[in-house]
Design a protein around this motif. Sequence first.
Motif, PDB file in Angstrom:
ATOM      1  N   CYS A   1      -0.813  -4.721   2.531  1.00 50.64           N
ATOM      2  CA  CYS A   1      -2.063  -4.103   2.993  1.00 50.64           C
ATOM      3  C   CYS A   1      -2.702  -3.424   1.789  1.00 50.64           C
ATOM      4  O   CYS A   1      -2.161  -3.455   0.677  1.00 50.64           O
ATOM      5  N   HIS A   2      -3.839  -2.791   2.001  1.00 53.08           N
ATOM      6  CA  HIS A   2      -4.481  -2.025   0.933  1.00 53.08           C
ATOM      7  C   HIS A   2      -3.663  -0.766   0.662  1.00 53.08           C
ATOM      8  O   HIS A   2      -3.088  -0.187   1.589  1.00 53.08           O
ATOM      9  N   PRO A   3      -3.585  -0.323  -0.598  1.00 51.97           N
ATOM     10  CA  PRO A   3      -2.801   0.887  -0.909  1.00 51.97           C
ATOM     11  C   PRO A   3      -3.224   2.126  -0.140  1.00 51.97           C
ATOM     12  O   PRO A   3      -2.407   3.042   0.060  1.00 51.97           O
ATOM     13  N   GLU A   4      -4.490   2.179   0.299  1.00 56.81           N
ATOM     14  CA  GLU A   4      -4.966   3.349   1.043  1.00 56.81           C
ATOM     15  C   GLU A   4      -4.932   3.141   2.552  1.00 56.81           C
ATOM     16  O   GLU A   4      -5.374   4.009   3.310  1.00 56.81           O
TER      17      GLU A   4
ATOM     18  N   PRO B   1      -3.502   3.187   6.261  1.00 52.33           N
ATOM     19  CA  PRO B   1      -2.572   4.151   6.878  1.00 52.33           C
ATOM     20  C   PRO B   1      -1.111   3.714   6.845  1.00 52.33           C
ATOM     21  O   PRO B   1      -0.217   4.553   6.687  1.00 52.33           O
ATOM     22  N   LEU B   2      -0.850   2.423   6.978  1.00 56.70           N
ATOM     23  CA  LEU B   2       0.539   1.957   6.950  1.00 56.70           C
ATOM     24  C   LEU B   2       1.197   2.219   5.599  1.00 56.70           C
ATOM     25  O   LEU B   2       2.398   2.492   5.523  1.00 56.70           O
ATOM     26  N   ALA B   3       0.396   2.121   4.535  1.00 56.05           N
ATOM     27  CA  ALA B   3       0.939   2.332   3.191  1.00 56.05           C
ATOM     28  C   ALA B   3       1.217   3.811   2.919  1.00 56.05           C
ATOM     29  O   ALA B   3       1.917   4.138   1.964  1.00 56.05           O
ATOM     30  N   GLN B   4       0.679   4.697   3.745  1.00 55.53           N
ATOM     31  CA  GLN B   4       0.885   6.132   3.568  1.00 55.53           C
ATOM     32  C   GLN B   4       2.100   6.647   4.325  1.00 55.53           C
ATOM     33  O   GLN B   4       2.515   7.799   4.137  1.00 55.53           O
ATOM     34  N   MET B   5       2.676   5.824   5.174  1.00 58.08           N
ATOM     35  CA  MET B   5       3.815   6.259   5.994  1.00 58.08           C
ATOM     36  C   MET B   5       5.119   6.153   5.212  1.00 58.08           C
ATOM     37  O   MET B   5       5.240   5.359   4.271  1.00 58.08           O
TER      38      MET B   5
ATOM     39  N   ILE C   1      -8.895  -3.678   5.250  1.00 59.72           N
ATOM     40  CA  ILE C   1      -8.896  -4.144   6.641  1.00 59.72           C
ATOM     41  C   ILE C   1      -7.570  -4.816   6.966  1.00 59.72           C
ATOM     42  O   ILE C   1      -7.245  -5.881   6.433  1.00 59.72           O
ATOM     43  N   GLY C   2      -6.777  -4.206   7.840  1.00 57.57           N
ATOM     44  CA  GLY C   2      -5.590  -4.821   8.394  1.00 57.57           C
ATOM     45  C   GLY C   2      -4.405  -4.953   7.463  1.00 57.57           C
ATOM     46  O   GLY C   2      -4.406  -4.473   6.322  1.00 57.57           O
ATOM     47  N   PHE C   3      -3.364  -5.610   7.988  1.00 57.90           N
ATOM     48  CA  PHE C   3      -2.184  -5.972   7.206  1.00 57.90           C
ATOM     49  C   PHE C   3      -1.878  -7.434   7.511  1.00 57.90           C
ATOM     50  O   PHE C   3      -2.360  -7.997   8.506  1.00 57.90           O
TER      51      PHE C   3
END
Length: 309
Positions: A172-175, A177-181, A234-236
Motif C-alpha cells: 500500500c502507500h506508506p501513508e 492507515p494500514l502502513a501506520q499500524m 488508494i487501497g491495498f
Amino acid sequence: MYRPKTTLEQWRILQAVVDYGGYAQAAAKLNKSQSSLNHAVAKLQGLLNVQLLEVKGRKAFLTEAGEVMLRRSRHLTQDVEELEALADSINQDWEPEITLAVDLAYPRAWLYPVLADFLPQSRGSRIRLLDTVLTGTDDAITEGWADLVIGGGVPRGYLGEAIGEIYFEAVCHPEHPLAQMPFPLDPNELVHHLQLVIKDTSASPQEKQGWLKSELRWTVSQFHTAIDLLCQGIGFCWLPCHEVSALVQQGKLARLSIRNSSFRKHINWLVVPRPDSAGPGTKLLQELILTHRQLQAPNPVNPGLAAEE
C-alpha cells in the motif's frame, strides 16, 4: 461392424441446450431454429430409449442419466475435435500462427529471451501473445483456444512442466492507515479497507483463489493500474514482488507484514493443451520455454534432488 445410432451433431445440440440454459438460447447461439433442436434431442432420447432432459417451466434440466451421458459425450466431441486438429497438423509443415496464453503475473522478462530465440527459427509463424488471469488462464487450457499456456496451475486431466516461481506481497502507500499500524497486522484489519484486485479474464470467473474478504473491492485489469492507484494512497493489493520491489525500495510503496500471510509463492507451469496435435512451431517454442525455465528440472533418478548443472 458396429454402426452408431446417434450422431455427433445430436450430442453437440444436447451440450448446447445444457450449456446455454435452454432450447431458445441454444438455438440463438447455434443459429438454428428452436424446433430443430427440440426434434434433435427428442430423436436422441428415442434412439437411446433414455430420458436425458426434462423441461420445467421454460428451462430444460438434465436427468440423472442425462448427467452421465452428457459428461461422456463431451469426451467424444473433444476427441473428434482433437483428431481433426491432428489431421490439420499432419497436413501442414509449419503453423501459420501460434497462440501463447500467459498469466499476467508471469514475469515478461523471463519470456522475452524465449521469443528472441524463436524468431530466427519461426519460418514466418505469427505469435499471438495474450494476457490471462486466474480462471481465464485455465480456460485457455480446458477450452483449447491456446497452443501453449503459462499459468499458476494445471487443471485436472492435464500435464504441465514447472518453469518458475514468483512471490506475491501485500503493499500500500506508506501513508495508508494500514502502513501506520503495528506489524504484523491482524488479517481482520484488512477487512475494513479497500482492496484492489485484478480482473479474472474468464467469461465465467470463479473466485476461488486469494484473499477476497474485504468489504470494499475495486477491480482493475492490469497491475500497472493497481500500482498507480496505490501510489495515490488508494487501497491495498497483493502484487508480484517483481512488479513492486523497485517502488518499495524507492519508498513509494510499503510492504504490509500480515500475520501468517506476508508472502505467497506461486509455481508457474507450462501446459500444452493439445499435445497430440501440436505442430513443429509449437513444439519448438515449448522446448525454448523449457530451456529458459527459471526452475531446475527434477532429477529423473531421484526426483527429490535438483538436477546437476
